[in-house]
Design a protein around this motif. Structure first.
Motif, mmCIF file in Angstrom:
data_model
loop_
_atom_site.group_PDB
_atom_site.id
_atom_site.type_symbol
_atom_site.label_atom_id
_atom_site.label_comp_id
_atom_site.label_asym_id
_atom_site.label_seq_id
_atom_site.Cartn_x
_atom_site.Cartn_y
_atom_site.Cartn_z
ATOM 1 N N ASP A 88 -19.244 7.970 -1.723
ATOM 2 C CA ASP A 88 -19.529 9.133 -2.724
ATOM 3 C C ASP A 88 -20.786 8.797 -3.155
ATOM 4 O OD1 ASP A 88 -17.006 10.330 -2.406
ATOM 5 O OD2 ASP A 88 -16.268 9.207 -3.950
ATOM 6 N N LYS A 89 -21.273 7.400 -3.556
ATOM 7 C CA LYS A 89 -22.405 7.222 -4.175
ATOM 8 C C LYS A 89 -23.792 7.532 -3.112
ATOM 9 C CE LYS A 89 -25.261 3.424 -6.167
ATOM 10 N NZ LYS A 89 -25.191 2.076 -6.462
ATOM 11 N N ARG A 90 -23.473 7.179 -1.822
ATOM 12 C CA ARG A 90 -24.558 7.594 -0.796
ATOM 13 C C ARG A 90 -24.721 9.288 -0.580
ATOM 14 N NH1 ARG A 90 -23.712 3.063 3.883
ATOM 15 N NH2 ARG A 90 -24.352 1.082 2.767
ATOM 16 N N MET A 91 -23.651 9.916 -0.767
ATOM 17 C CA MET A 91 -23.543 11.371 -0.466
ATOM 18 C C MET A 91 -24.245 11.917 -1.737
ATOM 19 S SD MET A 91 -22.432 12.165 2.380
ATOM 20 C CE MET A 91 -22.326 14.033 1.828
ATOM 21 N N LYS A 92 -24.033 11.451 -2.934
ATOM 22 C CA LYS A 92 -24.695 12.046 -4.067
ATOM 23 C C LYS A 92 -26.126 11.810 -4.086
ATOM 24 C CE LYS A 92 -24.328 11.849 -9.060
ATOM 25 N NZ LYS A 92 -23.741 10.939 -10.164
ATOM 26 N N GLN A 93 -26.567 10.707 -3.681
ATOM 27 C CA GLN A 93 -27.965 10.385 -3.413
ATOM 28 C C GLN A 93 -28.695 11.182 -2.439
ATOM 29 O OE1 GLN A 93 -30.105 8.434 -5.069
ATOM 30 N NE2 GLN A 93 -28.658 7.896 -6.636
ATOM 31 N N ALA A 94 -27.853 11.443 -1.167
ATOM 32 C CA ALA A 94 -28.402 12.347 -0.158
ATOM 33 C C ALA A 94 -28.583 13.704 -0.787
ATOM 34 C CB ALA A 94 -27.552 12.397 0.842
ATOM 35 N N ASN A 95 -27.481 14.209 -1.432
ATOM 36 C CA ASN A 95 -27.740 15.751 -1.929
ATOM 37 C C ASN A 95 -28.838 15.846 -2.984
ATOM 38 O OD1 ASN A 95 -25.313 16.506 -0.368
ATOM 39 N ND2 ASN A 95 -23.927 15.993 -2.143
ATOM 40 N N LEU A 96 -28.904 14.774 -3.879
ATOM 41 C CA LEU A 96 -29.970 14.826 -4.759
ATOM 42 C C LEU A 96 -31.623 14.892 -4.104
ATOM 43 C CD1 LEU A 96 -28.801 12.660 -7.594
ATOM 44 C CD2 LEU A 96 -29.124 14.856 -7.775
ATOM 45 N N LYS A 97 -31.661 14.190 -3.132
ATOM 46 C CA LYS A 97 -32.657 14.291 -2.169
ATOM 47 C C LYS A 97 -33.019 15.415 -1.602
ATOM 48 C CE LYS A 97 -35.224 10.692 0.214
ATOM 49 N NZ LYS A 97 -35.164 9.465 1.034
ATOM 50 N N VAL A 98 -32.129 16.129 -0.823
ATOM 51 C CA VAL A 98 -32.197 17.336 -0.390
ATOM 52 C C VAL A 98 -32.390 18.553 -1.244
ATOM 53 C CG1 VAL A 98 -30.881 19.177 1.066
ATOM 54 C CG2 VAL A 98 -30.774 16.588 1.586
ATOM 55 N N ASN A 99 -31.647 18.457 -2.527
ATOM 56 C CA ASN A 99 -31.986 19.711 -3.443
ATOM 57 C C ASN A 99 -32.449 19.028 -4.821
ATOM 58 O OD1 ASN A 99 -30.700 21.369 -1.782
ATOM 59 N ND2 ASN A 99 -28.643 20.479 -2.052
ATOM 60 N N MET A 143 -5.548 -1.180 -1.985
ATOM 61 C CA MET A 143 -6.051 0.067 -2.682
ATOM 62 C C MET A 143 -7.493 -0.443 -3.119
ATOM 63 S SD MET A 143 -4.970 2.957 -3.420
ATOM 64 C CE MET A 143 -5.336 4.316 -4.224
ATOM 65 N N ASN A 144 -7.875 -1.303 -3.569
ATOM 66 C CA ASN A 144 -9.312 -1.785 -3.990
ATOM 67 C C ASN A 144 -10.042 -1.535 -3.011
ATOM 68 O OD1 ASN A 144 -8.774 -2.213 -6.504
ATOM 69 N ND2 ASN A 144 -8.395 -4.344 -6.404
ATOM 70 N N ARG A 145 -9.711 -2.021 -1.742
ATOM 71 C CA ARG A 145 -10.664 -1.928 -0.493
ATOM 72 C C ARG A 145 -11.055 -0.490 -0.301
ATOM 73 N NH1 ARG A 145 -9.020 -2.336 5.362
ATOM 74 N NH2 ARG A 145 -7.266 -2.204 4.335
ATOM 75 N N ARG A 146 -9.892 0.418 -0.234
ATOM 76 C CA ARG A 146 -10.259 1.693 0.175
ATOM 77 C C ARG A 146 -11.040 2.500 -0.955
ATOM 78 N NH1 ARG A 146 -4.985 5.268 1.237
ATOM 79 N NH2 ARG A 146 -5.336 4.320 3.144
ATOM 80 N N LYS A 147 -10.626 1.988 -2.451
ATOM 81 C CA LYS A 147 -11.560 2.811 -3.785
ATOM 82 C C LYS A 147 -12.923 2.138 -3.516
ATOM 83 C CE LYS A 147 -11.541 2.697 -8.313
ATOM 84 N NZ LYS A 147 -12.788 2.622 -8.708
ATOM 85 N N ILE A 157 -14.677 1.518 -0.604
ATOM 86 C CA ILE A 157 -15.166 2.310 0.306
ATOM 87 C C ILE A 157 -15.725 3.641 0.119
ATOM 88 C CG2 ILE A 157 -14.873 2.755 2.619
ATOM 89 C CD1 ILE A 157 -13.429 0.431 3.346
ATOM 90 N N LYS A 158 -14.734 4.271 -0.802
ATOM 91 C CA LYS A 158 -14.845 5.708 -1.309
ATOM 92 C C LYS A 158 -15.947 5.656 -2.333
ATOM 93 C CE LYS A 158 -12.330 9.645 -3.034
ATOM 94 N NZ LYS A 158 -13.472 10.256 -3.695
ATOM 95 N N ASP A 159 -16.105 4.708 -3.139
ATOM 96 C CA ASP A 159 -17.070 4.602 -4.092
ATOM 97 C C ASP A 159 -18.529 4.692 -3.419
ATOM 98 O OD1 ASP A 159 -15.342 4.976 -6.223
ATOM 99 O OD2 ASP A 159 -15.329 2.750 -6.737
ATOM 100 N N ILE A 160 -18.490 3.589 -2.589
ATOM 101 C CA ILE A 160 -19.793 3.653 -1.697
ATOM 102 C C ILE A 160 -20.277 4.920 -0.946
ATOM 103 C CG2 ILE A 160 -21.013 2.343 -0.066
ATOM 104 C CD1 ILE A 160 -19.481 -0.193 -0.706
#
Length: 65
Positions: A12-23, A1-5, A7-10
């Protein structure tokens, strides 16, 4: 479960940064230095009639339409 969490956190963090850069948030106005503000105020004080004529020209154009 930790491994999956992790990976998901990484992901989500990258998607958040990409969205902030676009908008990016544009709520803050562009910075104008104190010297520039003083210069703009001096120009406005020197030419008060120029501002009035441009404002009246803009209003005349809108009333003609």
């Amino acid at each position: 479960m930790n491994r999956r969490k992790k990976i998901k956190d990484i992901y989500d963090k990258r998607m958040k940064q990409a969205n902030l850069k676009v908008n990016p948030k544009k709520s803050k106005p562009k910075y104008i230095s104190k010297a520039e503000r003083a210069k703009m105020e001096a120009e406005a004080a020197a030419n008060p009639s120029a501002e009035i004529t441009t404002e009246t020209a803009d209003t005349n154009e809108t009333t003609d339409v």
